[in-house]
Design a protein around this motif. Structure first.
Motif, PDB file in Angstrom:
ATOM      1  N   ASN A 135       0.807  -1.225   0.000  1.00 24.01           N
ATOM      2  CA  ASN A 135       0.000   0.000   0.000  1.00 24.01           C
ATOM      3  C   ASN A 135       0.840   1.276   0.000  1.00 24.01           C
ATOM      4  OD1 ASN A 135      -2.691  -1.321   0.306  1.00 24.01           O
ATOM      5  ND2 ASN A 135      -1.793  -2.014   2.243  1.00 24.01           N
ATOM      6  N   ALA A 136       2.149   1.145  -0.148  1.00 23.08           N
ATOM      7  CA  ALA A 136       3.053   2.285   0.041  1.00 23.08           C
ATOM      8  C   ALA A 136       2.828   3.408  -0.950  1.00 23.08           C
ATOM      9  CB  ALA A 136       4.501   1.816  -0.014  1.00 23.08           C
ATOM     10  N   LEU A 137       2.239   3.099  -2.104  1.00 21.96           N
ATOM     11  CA  LEU A 137       2.015   4.127  -3.122  1.00 21.96           C
ATOM     12  C   LEU A 137       0.548   4.515  -3.250  1.00 21.96           C
ATOM     13  CD1 LEU A 137       4.547   2.827  -5.767  1.00 21.96           C
ATOM     14  CD2 LEU A 137       4.623   5.059  -4.634  1.00 21.96           C
ATOM     15  N   ASN A 138      -0.264   4.114  -2.290  1.00 25.99           N
ATOM     16  CA  ASN A 138      -1.675   4.493  -2.321  1.00 25.99           C
ATOM     17  C   ASN A 138      -1.850   5.978  -2.029  1.00 25.99           C
ATOM     18  OD1 ASN A 138      -2.140   1.818  -2.759  1.00 25.99           O
ATOM     19  ND2 ASN A 138      -3.263   1.431  -0.863  1.00 25.99           N
ATOM     20  N   ASP A 139      -2.993   6.497  -2.420  1.00 23.56           N
ATOM     21  CA  ASP A 139      -3.330   7.896  -2.135  1.00 23.56           C
ATOM     22  C   ASP A 139      -4.812   7.957  -1.784  1.00 23.56           C
ATOM     23  OD1 ASP A 139      -3.825  10.612  -2.018  1.00 23.56           O
ATOM     24  OD2 ASP A 139      -2.562  11.086  -3.738  1.00 23.56           O
ATOM     25  N   TYR A 140      -5.060   8.259  -0.503  1.00 22.14           N
ATOM     26  CA  TYR A 140      -6.445   8.339  -0.009  1.00 22.14           C
ATOM     27  C   TYR A 140      -6.600   9.657   0.731  1.00 22.14           C
ATOM     28  CZ  TYR A 140     -10.729   7.109   2.532  1.00 22.14           C
ATOM     29  OH  TYR A 140     -12.007   7.090   3.047  1.00 22.14           O
ATOM     30  N   HIS A 141      -7.170  10.641   0.067  1.00 22.50           N
ATOM     31  CA  HIS A 141      -7.345  11.985   0.640  1.00 22.50           C
ATOM     32  C   HIS A 141      -6.015  12.560   1.135  1.00 22.50           C
ATOM     33  CE1 HIS A 141     -11.659  11.596   0.294  1.00 22.50           C
ATOM     34  NE2 HIS A 141     -11.658  10.486   1.015  1.00 22.50           N
ATOM     35  N   GLY A 142      -4.962  12.317   0.375  1.00 24.42           N
ATOM     36  CA  GLY A 142      -3.653  12.855   0.725  1.00 24.42           C
ATOM     37  C   GLY A 142      -2.817  11.950   1.608  1.00 24.42           C
ATOM     38  N   PHE A 143      -3.434  10.967   2.229  1.00 24.21           N
ATOM     39  CA  PHE A 143      -2.685   9.984   3.010  1.00 24.21           C
ATOM     40  C   PHE A 143      -2.282   8.822   2.099  1.00 24.21           C
ATOM     41  CE2 PHE A 143      -5.761  11.862   6.059  1.00 24.21           C
ATOM     42  CZ  PHE A 143      -4.847  12.510   6.883  1.00 24.21           C
ATOM     43  N   ALA A 144      -1.304   8.058   2.528  1.00 28.35           N
ATOM     44  CA  ALA A 144      -0.835   6.920   1.728  1.00 28.35           C
ATOM     45  C   ALA A 144      -1.742   5.714   1.978  1.00 28.35           C
ATOM     46  CB  ALA A 144       0.613   6.597   2.056  1.00 28.35           C
ATOM     47  N   GLY A 145      -3.020   5.886   1.713  1.00 28.12           N
ATOM     48  CA  GLY A 145      -3.990   4.833   1.934  1.00 28.12           C
ATOM     49  C   GLY A 145      -4.863   5.111   3.138  1.00 28.12           C
ATOM     50  N   THR A 146      -5.863   4.269   3.327  1.00 30.33           N
ATOM     51  CA  THR A 146      -6.702   4.361   4.517  1.00 30.33           C
ATOM     52  C   THR A 146      -5.892   4.000   5.752  1.00 30.33           C
ATOM     53  OG1 THR A 146      -7.374   2.034   4.385  1.00 30.33           O
ATOM     54  CG2 THR A 146      -8.696   3.641   3.132  1.00 30.33           C
ATOM     55  N   ARG A 168      -2.570   1.496   5.738  1.00 28.48           N
ATOM     56  CA  ARG A 168      -1.259   1.898   6.264  1.00 28.48           C
ATOM     57  C   ARG A 168      -0.864   1.034   7.460  1.00 28.48           C
ATOM     58  NH1 ARG A 168      -2.091   7.388   8.016  1.00 28.48           N
ATOM     59  NH2 ARG A 168      -4.299   7.256   7.446  1.00 28.48           N
ATOM     60  N   LEU A 169      -1.837   0.725   8.323  1.00 26.74           N
ATOM     61  CA  LEU A 169      -1.556  -0.151   9.464  1.00 26.74           C
ATOM     62  C   LEU A 169      -1.178  -1.543   8.982  1.00 26.74           C
ATOM     63  CD1 LEU A 169      -1.576  -0.645  12.542  1.00 26.74           C
ATOM     64  CD2 LEU A 169      -3.993  -1.273  12.312  1.00 26.74           C
ATOM     65  N   SER A 170      -1.856  -2.034   7.951  1.00 26.56           N
ATOM     66  CA  SER A 170      -1.555  -3.356   7.413  1.00 26.56           C
ATOM     67  C   SER A 170      -0.105  -3.456   6.968  1.00 26.56           C
ATOM     68  CB  SER A 170      -2.492  -3.654   6.241  1.00 26.56           C
ATOM     69  OG  SER A 170      -2.153  -4.882   5.613  1.00 26.56           O
ATOM     70  N   ASP A 171       0.402  -2.412   6.313  1.00 26.40           N
ATOM     71  CA  ASP A 171       1.798  -2.430   5.870  1.00 26.40           C
ATOM     72  C   ASP A 171       2.759  -2.410   7.058  1.00 26.40           C
ATOM     73  OD1 ASP A 171       1.048  -2.549   3.255  1.00 26.40           O
ATOM     74  OD2 ASP A 171       1.971  -0.655   2.647  1.00 26.40           O
ATOM     75  N   LEU A 172       2.433  -1.624   8.078  1.00 28.33           N
ATOM     76  CA  LEU A 172       3.294  -1.586   9.255  1.00 28.33           C
ATOM     77  C   LEU A 172       3.326  -2.942   9.943  1.00 28.33           C
ATOM     78  CD1 LEU A 172       5.054  -0.192  11.356  1.00 28.33           C
ATOM     79  CD2 LEU A 172       2.960   0.619  12.474  1.00 28.33           C
ATOM     80  N   LEU A 173       2.167  -3.544  10.148  1.00 29.44           N
ATOM     81  CA  LEU A 173       2.124  -4.847  10.825  1.00 29.44           C
ATOM     82  C   LEU A 173       2.806  -5.924   9.989  1.00 29.44           C
ATOM     83  CD1 LEU A 173      -1.499  -4.782  12.293  1.00 29.44           C
ATOM     84  CD2 LEU A 173       0.663  -4.445  13.514  1.00 29.44           C
ATOM     85  N   TRP A 174       2.630  -5.857   8.674  1.00 32.61           N
ATOM     86  CA  TRP A 174       3.350  -6.804   7.799  1.00 32.61           C
ATOM     87  C   TRP A 174       4.857  -6.679   7.987  1.00 32.61           C
ATOM     88  CZ3 TRP A 174       6.299  -4.471   3.839  1.00 32.61           C
ATOM     89  CH2 TRP A 174       7.068  -5.371   3.103  1.00 32.61           C
ATOM     90  N   ALA A 175       5.362  -5.431   7.976  1.00 30.53           N
ATOM     91  CA  ALA A 175       6.799  -5.219   8.105  1.00 30.53           C
ATOM     92  C   ALA A 175       7.315  -5.670   9.473  1.00 30.53           C
ATOM     93  CB  ALA A 175       7.130  -3.743   7.871  1.00 30.53           C
ATOM     94  N   LEU A 176       6.514  -5.462  10.518  1.00 29.10           N
ATOM     95  CA  LEU A 176       6.925  -5.892  11.849  1.00 29.10           C
ATOM     96  C   LEU A 176       6.951  -7.417  11.954  1.00 29.10           C
ATOM     97  CD1 LEU A 176       4.910  -3.379  14.077  1.00 29.10           C
ATOM     98  CD2 LEU A 176       7.405  -3.454  13.831  1.00 29.10           C
TER      99      LEU A 176
END
Length: 327
Positions: free
Chosen positions: A66-77, A81-89
């Motif tokens: 989701n690193a390249l997503n764009d949702y109202h200026g954020f990099a995704g919902t 964004r939480l999903s990517d952080l938890l995946w990386a952890l």
């Protein structure tokens, strides 16, 4: 040893040292770094440019889906964004996490993230500005992180400048001892504590949460900010004072404040205003430390580990007493 020029005759001398490793692992060549975007939206060129530098340093990089997503200026919902952080952890092959950029939105993830999760998967998160929220969460969990450059700076400078090279060594556990020329507003003394802080407005907004860095005992607090006026910073300082948590602070490092209107409230600049208040706390305070939003004055700081801060008429020494690679 590295020496770089500073304004008005100030200088920065970096000496490399080694101490003891506590939580989270430093990196070896060939290790994998995950690139995620927990804050504002970014672009492919920024991420790819950062990856080129990290690969030149000998690391393998993987990008959150989701690193390249764009949702109202954020990099995704928030969920993306939480999903990517938890995946990386949780991904065993990932040894550290670099954020693509700051901006806004990292604090969104904290209401869905526990300190226990960070303790269970102790990996260094690398970033600054809005990423301060995640670094403070790691510090509260007893996990070290790196307040330092992200993909944009690594792309722009291609990893060849002194700041980037200091980060390169820090990733491997080779920690600098920072020696900074004196500033006329410095308050002399010696402090020992856990290094925490970053963007003042970001960690001020963590007040009252489990992730508030001022809840830690015996800390060396560093602060920087951009686009925040002196009146706003004044209110943030008083907020910290009213919470009664400045008693946990043993020393303060004041970094770079830029893009603000001055003079204001009768003060010529931000440092003069800060000094008016910080001089009453009877703790060591240093000014003009090279940490902030301008890359060439944003040397990396290892957060969540102990250091000593010595401020004398001859200058400032910040030395880590734990946290480096254990051979």
């Amino acid at each position: 040893m590295y020496l770089c020029g500073m304004k008005k005759g100030y200088f920065l001398l970096i000496l490399l040292s080694w101490t003891f490793s506590v939580t989270a692992q430093f990196l070896h060549k060939g290790d994998t770094i995950a690139i995620i975007s927990p804050s504002s939206a970014t672009d492919t060129a920024t991420i790819n440019g950062g990856i080129r530098t990290l690969e030149q340093w000998g690391y393998h990089c993987v990008i959150g889906k989701n690193a390249l997503n764009d949702y109202h200026g954020f990099a995704g919902t928030i969920e993306e964004r939480l999903s990517d952080l938890l995946w990386a952890l949780r991904e065993p092959s990932v040894k550290a996490i670099m954020c693509s950029r700051g901006g806004d939105g990292a604090a969104h993830l904290l209401s869905r993230l526990s300190l226990d999760t960070l303790r269970q998967y102790p990996k260094m998160i690398i970033g600054f500005s809005d990423i301060t929220a995640l670094l403070c969460a790691e510090a509260r969990a007893g996990v070290k992180g790196i307040h330092g450059s992200m993909c944009h700076a690594l792309k722009t400078y291609e990893g060849n400048d002194t700041v980037s090279q200091t980060l390169r060594r820090m990733l491997q556990g080779d920690l600098p001892t920072y020696r900074i020329a004196p500033h006329p507003l410095n308050i002399e003394g010696r402090a020992e504590g856990i290094v925490v802080g970053g963007n003042l407005s970001v960690y001020n907004d963590l007040a009252g949460s489990d992730f508030d860095p001022l809840l830690l005992k015996d800390i060396i607090l560093f602060m920087e900010d951009t686009d925040e006026g002196m009146s706003k910073v004044d209110r943030m300082l008083h907020n910290m004072e009213m919470r009664g948590l400045l008693s946990n602070v043993r020393g303060i490092i004041v970094g770079q404040f830029n893009k603000y209107k001055h003079p204001e409230n009768g003060f010529d600049d931000m440092y003069a205003m800060l000094h008016e208040y910080l001089r009453h706390y009877n703790i060591p305070v240093c000014y003009d430390f090279p940490v902030g939003h301008a890359h060439l004055r944003n040397f990396p700081l290892l957060t969540g580990v102990k250091a000593t801060l010595e401020i004398t008429p001859n200058g400032i020494i910040l030395r880590y007493t734990e946290g480096a690679r254990k051979n």
